[in-house]
Design an enzyme around this catalytic site. Structure first.
Site, PDB file in Angstrom:
ATOM      1  N   HIS A  81     -37.053  71.510  63.381  1.00 51.96           N
ATOM      2  CA  HIS A  81     -36.817  70.753  62.137  1.00 51.96           C
ATOM      3  C   HIS A  81     -37.634  71.332  60.979  1.00 51.96           C
ATOM      4  O   HIS A  81     -37.074  71.614  59.898  1.00 51.96           O
ATOM      5  CB  HIS A  81     -37.193  69.289  62.362  1.00 51.96           C
ATOM      6  CG  HIS A  81     -36.997  68.421  61.154  1.00 51.96           C
ATOM      7  ND1 HIS A  81     -35.840  67.719  60.916  1.00 51.96           N
ATOM      8  CD2 HIS A  81     -37.821  68.151  60.104  1.00 51.96           C
ATOM      9  CE1 HIS A  81     -35.946  67.052  59.781  1.00 51.96           C
ATOM     10  NE2 HIS A  81     -37.144  67.297  59.262  1.00 51.96           N
ATOM     11  N   GLU A  82     -38.931  71.513  61.196  1.00 54.14           N
ATOM     12  CA  GLU A  82     -39.792  72.000  60.115  1.00 54.14           C
ATOM     13  C   GLU A  82     -39.490  73.456  59.789  1.00 54.14           C
ATOM     14  O   GLU A  82     -39.610  73.879  58.639  1.00 54.14           O
ATOM     15  CB  GLU A  82     -41.263  71.830  60.502  1.00 54.14           C
ATOM     16  CG  GLU A  82     -41.687  70.392  60.788  1.00 54.14           C
ATOM     17  CD  GLU A  82     -41.359  69.423  59.654  1.00 54.14           C
ATOM     18  OE1 GLU A  82     -41.261  69.870  58.488  1.00 54.14           O
ATOM     19  OE2 GLU A  82     -41.206  68.221  59.930  1.00 54.14           O
ATOM     20  N   HIS A 138     -36.824  73.591  57.083  1.00 62.40           N
ATOM     21  CA  HIS A 138     -37.388  73.448  55.721  1.00 62.40           C
ATOM     22  C   HIS A 138     -38.074  74.740  55.290  1.00 62.40           C
ATOM     23  O   HIS A 138     -37.865  75.241  54.175  1.00 62.40           O
ATOM     24  CB  HIS A 138     -38.420  72.313  55.689  1.00 62.40           C
ATOM     25  CG  HIS A 138     -37.859  70.951  55.931  1.00 62.40           C
ATOM     26  ND1 HIS A 138     -36.752  70.468  55.273  1.00 62.40           N
ATOM     27  CD2 HIS A 138     -38.275  69.945  56.761  1.00 62.40           C
ATOM     28  CE1 HIS A 138     -36.503  69.226  55.681  1.00 62.40           C
ATOM     29  NE2 HIS A 138     -37.406  68.887  56.589  1.00 62.40           N
TER      30      HIS A 138
END
Length: 477
Positions: free
Chosen positions: A34-35, A38
């Site tokens: 997920h990170e 980003h």
């Protein structure tokens, strides 16, 4: 008894250890993905990333890159990526063009959306790998329907066909092909999640010479808020079962069987002088004698023995008290071969089926969330970190396919959760950016501050509710 307590205590400790290992492994992978979403999109747009953290709290590992600090922190319940941003601290003059707050709204939208979207893509990839490895299950073969059940009522017009064959296979549920009981159960769950009142089945004879469509089978007997219900039984399915010899597998430590001297591999011949022909016969007789002593005859290495076994008792979910001997069954692969199936696809087909599974789970999850908000489905269906840890520990011990299945499901769930329009979550920021695109200017800091407070309260409320559900679920078995 002291030995038994020590054994159960050790078993409980190992269960907790596996849960911790599973939770850290599963959540670590999902949060990292997920990170990274980003982080990577921000790098593509030349936005300066100050910190990439997996977990919250005090760092237990830290490494400084060329401009980004990579951290693993103590609390593995999430993570974050910190950008250079004038709203959160001083930004060096040379870094101002790379500050997050100075990027176009479209770039900011892409950076924030990348996290949950990469979770959805990762789930697709994981399911594809799972299908390439292959999943095993029991074929959905039935021998008939129980009386006065929804299926029995719908099948009245096909009695002649059913009497012509001893067994049938469930081929489709709501026009979707199914190959195992697990797939049948998943289709029923999807129908319930959407709020459907009925469901369709297609049955094929085992020689594929005849097909029967059972349409509009009522789902009214099933309550989606009662997880202990046997949905297949309530609908009226009578699964065809292989005849399994009554041969003992695992013998529980300090259980009635071990106390009587029984060993793994013993074949039960009779109980109370009544012949035992199968494991099913054995279970019925044992369950019918809770807390009683029974005369048992068994075969071991070609010799016949006789022992008196003092049975214990156990309470079923229905509240009935049944006899318990403390043994498992030893099943040869050849016995189950006609009833088992391995579902495996090539590269292209695996991705195709993985995509369909991801879409089905996405639609079902959104439908469940919508019905929870409307009060049509109980919030007891929410699970929190304790349940995730428990399931993760079980999946790690169960093998690669179980682990991949849970990993894909949780990655999809995290992606959906973060897309919810709740301030403090990615979805809340995306709503702000959509408003900015429409009105041509950013949402005021005052509105964002109020939104952050409301979002934090909602998120904490959901977290505590999920934790409460976890405690109730675990404490009640």
């Amino acid at each position: 008894m002291a030995l038994q307590y020590r054994y159960l205590g050790w078993f409980g400790v190992m269960s907790v250890v596996w849960s911790l290992i599973g939770f850290i492994l599963v959540m670590g992978l999902i949060v990292t993905i997920h990170e990274w979403g980003h982080y990577q999109v921000a790098r593509w747009f030349n936005i300066k990333v100050l910190k990439f953290s997996i977990g919250f709290g005090k760092p237990i590992y830290s490494r400084k890159g060329s401009e980004t600090e990579f951290v693993i922190a103590q609390i593995p319940l999430g993570g974050y990526v910190k950008f250079a941003d004038e709203r959160e601290g001083t930004v060096l003059q040379e870094d101002l063009p790379r500050a997050f707050n100075r990027q176009s709204v479209y770039k900011r939208f892409a950076v924030v959306a990348a996290g949950p979207l990469i979770n959805l893509l990762f789930a697709w990839l994981v399911f594809a790998v799972m299908y390439m490895v292959g999943t095993s299950g029991m074929k959905p073969i039935i021998s008939g329907f129980t009386a006065n059940s929804p299926l029995e009522e719908v099948s009245q017009n096909y009695q002649d066909q059913f009497t012509s064959y001893q067994a049938w296979s469930i081929a489709q549920v709501n026009s979707q092909n199914v190959y195992s009981w697990q797939m049948v159960h998943q289709q029923i769950l999807q129908a319930l999640a959407k709020g459907d009142d009925a469901i369709d089945f297609r049955l094929d004879s085992l020689d594929d010479s005849l097909s029967i469509n059972l349409q509009k089978v009522s789902l009214n007997s099933i309550d989606i808020n009662e997880p202990k219900q046997d949905w297949l039984q309530l609908l009226g399915f009578k699964p065809a079962k292989p005849i399994i010899p009554a041969v003992l597998g695992e013998v529980l430590l300090d259980g009635p069987a071990q106390k009587a001297g029984l060993l793994t591999g013993d074949k039960i011949l009779s109980i109370q002088q009544k012949p035992i022909h199968s494991w099913q016969d054995f279970v019925k007789v044992v369950q019918a004698h809770p807390n009683q002593s029974i005369q048992l005859q068994f075969e071991r290495n070609g010799a016949i023995f006789s022992e008196v076994v003092s049975l214990a008792s156990a309470e079923l979910a229905s509240g009935d008290i049944v006899g318990k001997m403390g043994v498992g069954v030893l099943v040869e692969k050849e016995t189950l071969a006609p009833y088992t199936v391995k579902i495996q696809y090539g590269f292209i087909d695996a991705f195709s089926h993985a995509y369909q599974r991801s879409v089905d789970l996405f639609v079902m999850s959104v439908a469940m969330l919508k019905r929870m908000v409307l009060g049509e489905v109980s919030t007891t269906n929410l699970s929190g970190p304790l349940s995730i840890a428990q399931f993760s520990g079980q999946a790690v011990q169960s093998g690669l396919v179980a682990f991949l299945s849970l990993l894909g499901l949780l990655s999809l769930s995290i992606g959906i959760l973060n897309l919810l329009p709740i301030p403090v979550l990615d979805g809340g920021h995306l709503v702000y950016y959509l408003i900015e695109m429409i009105k041509g200017s950013p949402v005021s800091e005052q509105i964002m501050a109020v939104g952050q407070t409301i979002g934090l309260v909602l998120l904490l409320g959901l977290t505590f509710l999920a934790l409460f559900n976890d405690v109730i679920r675990i404490s009640h078995g």
